[in-house]
Enzyme design. Structure first.
Site, mmCIF file in Angstrom:
data_model
loop_
_atom_site.group_PDB
_atom_site.id
_atom_site.type_symbol
_atom_site.label_atom_id
_atom_site.label_comp_id
_atom_site.label_asym_id
_atom_site.label_seq_id
_atom_site.Cartn_x
_atom_site.Cartn_y
_atom_site.Cartn_z
ATOM 1 N N ASP A 190 1.045 -1.244 0.517
ATOM 2 C CA ASP A 190 0.329 0.127 -0.026
ATOM 3 C C ASP A 190 1.200 0.850 -0.150
ATOM 4 O O ASP A 190 1.710 1.681 0.654
ATOM 5 C CB ASP A 190 -0.327 -0.044 1.425
ATOM 6 C CG ASP A 190 -1.720 1.325 1.501
ATOM 7 O OD1 ASP A 190 -2.832 0.927 0.302
ATOM 8 O OD2 ASP A 190 -1.834 1.955 2.137
ATOM 9 N N GLU A 255 2.336 -0.628 -4.743
ATOM 10 C CA GLU A 255 1.249 0.505 -5.310
ATOM 11 C C GLU A 255 1.284 2.122 -5.191
ATOM 12 O O GLU A 255 2.345 2.564 -4.405
ATOM 13 C CB GLU A 255 -0.121 0.666 -3.848
ATOM 14 C CG GLU A 255 -0.958 1.603 -4.320
ATOM 15 C CD GLU A 255 -2.306 2.599 -3.372
ATOM 16 O OE1 GLU A 255 -2.966 3.011 -4.186
ATOM 17 O OE2 GLU A 255 -1.672 2.385 -2.327
HETATM 18 C C1 GLC Z 1 -3.873 3.046 -0.677
HETATM 19 C C2 GLC Z 1 -5.619 2.092 -0.520
HETATM 20 C C3 GLC Z 1 -6.747 2.701 -0.131
HETATM 21 C C4 GLC Z 1 -6.556 3.492 1.000
HETATM 22 C C5 GLC Z 1 -5.336 3.961 0.809
HETATM 23 C C6 GLC Z 1 -4.752 4.542 2.471
HETATM 24 O O1 GLC Z 1 -4.825 4.212 -1.551
HETATM 25 O O2 GLC Z 1 -5.741 1.499 -1.860
HETATM 26 O O3 GLC Z 1 -7.723 2.309 -0.148
HETATM 27 O O4 GLC Z 1 -7.663 4.212 1.346
HETATM 28 O O5 GLC Z 1 -3.553 3.404 0.473
HETATM 29 O O6 GLC Z 1 -4.696 2.983 3.324
#
Ligand code: GLC
Length: 510
Positions: A190, A255
């Protein structure tokens, strides 16, 4: 790669919320569909203020999803079907309920105080600077008893860890190893770019520049990138990669919302980073042939030697692809996703062509309005709640869910589900599509075209992104391998190919 949003996939316990046992029950669907791996959005213990992206215990499963034994069973059952299982690692922040943060708040001298990011109030009082959270409001929350602010890019209840602290790194890498020991095949990480802070914009005064907002979380946030993507990133990536490489065949997906030239940094120095830093170009770009051709070429061009590409069409933070581009183009998008060079990630329900499901305000639950893309998966034609749950689902099902269901679409050779299955089978049987070279091909306006080639096999993919027919010259003789309309198998094509409105074709040379 197939992303499961566990709350919405399948509910075995009968409480209206999906769970691990429900996923086990539906593994046959994934094996039948033809994916290789499943990534589960977070299932760890959490107060669910951000639906699991606020972890209170990295080594335990939230009771709403099941238990550690259920994970073990899921991994065993998945492996038995040739499927890999990835979990979602949330390294940038914990829940404010996590024992570390509870201790950190207890006093300035507590053992975990320096595990988080604290600052004194600005000289005249108030937050140390004007950074904003992705979810709106200041990125700083004042802790009255200890007189300092803590930092959070998301909710106040998602306090941010200080990865410069070696104790934090050791503890978090310990969690990664814990899951690898347990047999997990990898992690989606994440907001990976946020674990290396860049101090520059923190130092003095207000942050006024907004170079790039974080798309998809739906909110403009100043400084979204300034407080990540910092100088320590290579070191952080190498440590994560070392943890993965200590075990055979583990994968790290990151991500990272960035343009290609910055994104590729996340493959790491000398490949000591994420195997697959998510490439969100197809999610963030306008659905327009010119923009897509340019972006695919820019990404291919930016990839370091030996780096393996990847593509994404949707996830739990973004409006669904069928809503972004429309039902007809969603089929073209599926063909694009599954024929580009690299690992595709498919978001659950997109194989059915599900659109966003409107959620009335009294049932809305997400802090950032992302409920519509998280609606429960319809499985059966006639079952209660289309087989998702015997209880009222936590979010509304799509209208006429039975007609959208896996069961209904399985029997229809022209369905969106059938298209996905055929595309996945084709990739698997054709090395040119799975791992072959990619080259852009000249095409009329509104068309994206490219070739995939390996070991003497050659494919031409021609995608009409517009709702009107178009003819495209093609040199030589070809055979239609697959149309998005699923009705032209085996048709010979010479010199020119006629693409119908919203049609994509995979053509085989010869
Ligand atoms: C990422 C996740 C999202 C979440 C954020 C905070 O972007 O995909 O769903 O709210 O991180 O953890």
């Amino acid at each position: 790669m197939y992303q499961v949003y566990p709350r919405s996939f399948a509910d075995a316990s009968g409480d209206g919320i999906g769970d691990l046992a429900g996923i086990v029950d539906r593994l046959d669907h994934l094996a039948w569909l033809g994916v290789d791996a499943v990534w589960l959005s977070p299932v760890f213990r959490s107060p669910m203020r951000d639906y699991g992206y606020d972890v209170a215990d990295y080594r335990d499963i939230d009771p709403v999803f099941g238990s550690l034994a259920d994970v073990d069973r899921l991994v065993a059952e998945a492996h038995g079907r040739g499927l890999r299982v990835l979990l979602d690692f949330v390294p940038n922040h914990t829940s404010s309920d996590h024992a570390w943060f509870v201790d950190a708040r207890s006093s300035r001298d507590s053992a975990h105080r320096e595990w988080y990011i604290w600052r004194d109030p600005a000289p005249g009082g108030g937050p140390p600077n004007d950074l904003e959270s992705q979810f709106g409001g200041p990125a700083w929350t004042f802790d009255e008893p200890t007189g300092q602010y803590w930092y959070h890019s998301f909710l106040p209840e998602q306090p941010e860890l200080d990865w410069r602290n070696p104790a934090v790194r050791e503890a978090m890498l310990g969690h990664v190893r814990f899951w690898f020991e347990r047999g997990i095949d990898g992690f989606r990480i994440d907001v990976l770019w946020m674990i290396a802070k860049d101090d520059a914009p923190w130092r003095d005064g207000p942050i006024t520049e907004a170079p790039e907002a974080l798309p998809g979380l739906g909110l403009e946030a100043r400084g979204a990138l300034q407080h990540g993507d910092g100088p320590d990133m290579e070191a952080r990536l190498a440590e994560l990669r070392d943890a993965a490489d200590a075990y055979p065949e583990r994968v790290l997906i990151g991500e990272v919302y960035m343009e290609p030239r910055r994104l590729v940094r996340y493959y790491g120095r000398d490949g000591r980073g994420a195997h697959l830093p998510f490439n969100f170009a197809l999610v963030t770009l306008p659905w327009e042939a010119g923009a897509i051709r340019t972006a695919v070429a820019a990404y291919e061009d930016a990839l370091p030697v030996g780096a393996w590409p990847n593509w994404v069409l949707g996830n739990h933070d973004q409006p669904r692809v069928a809503s972004r581009v429309g039902a007809a183009q969603a089929r073209v998008a599926a063909m694009l996703l599954l024929t580009l060079r690299g690992t595709p990630t498919l978001y659950y329900g997109d194989e059915l062509g599900l659109p966003d499901v409107p959620v009335p305000s009294e049932r809305s639950v997400d802090v950032a309005g992302r409920d519509p893309e998280r609606s429960p998966m319809p499985w059966t034609r006639d079952g209660i709640n289309a087989g998702f749950s015997v209880a009222e689902p936590w979010l509304p099902m799509i209208d006429d869910a039975g007609a959208w269901s896996v069961e209904a679409q399985r029997d229809d050779p022209r369905s969106m589900l059938s298209l996905h299955r055929r595309l996945l089978a084709l990739r698997r049987s054709e090395p040119a599509l799975e791992a072959g070279d990619w080259a852009d091909v000249d095409a009329p306006d509104g068309v994206v075209a490219f070739e995939r080639v390996a070991g003497g096999r050659r494919f031409l993919i021609a995608l009409n992104l517009r709702p009107e027919p178009v003819s495209m010259p093609v040199a030589g003789d070809w055979t239609v391998e697959l149309s998005t309309h699923l009705d032209r198998d085996g048709e010979p094509v010479a010199d020119v190919v006629a693409l119908r409105a919203d049609e994509g074709l995979v053509l085989r040379a010869g």
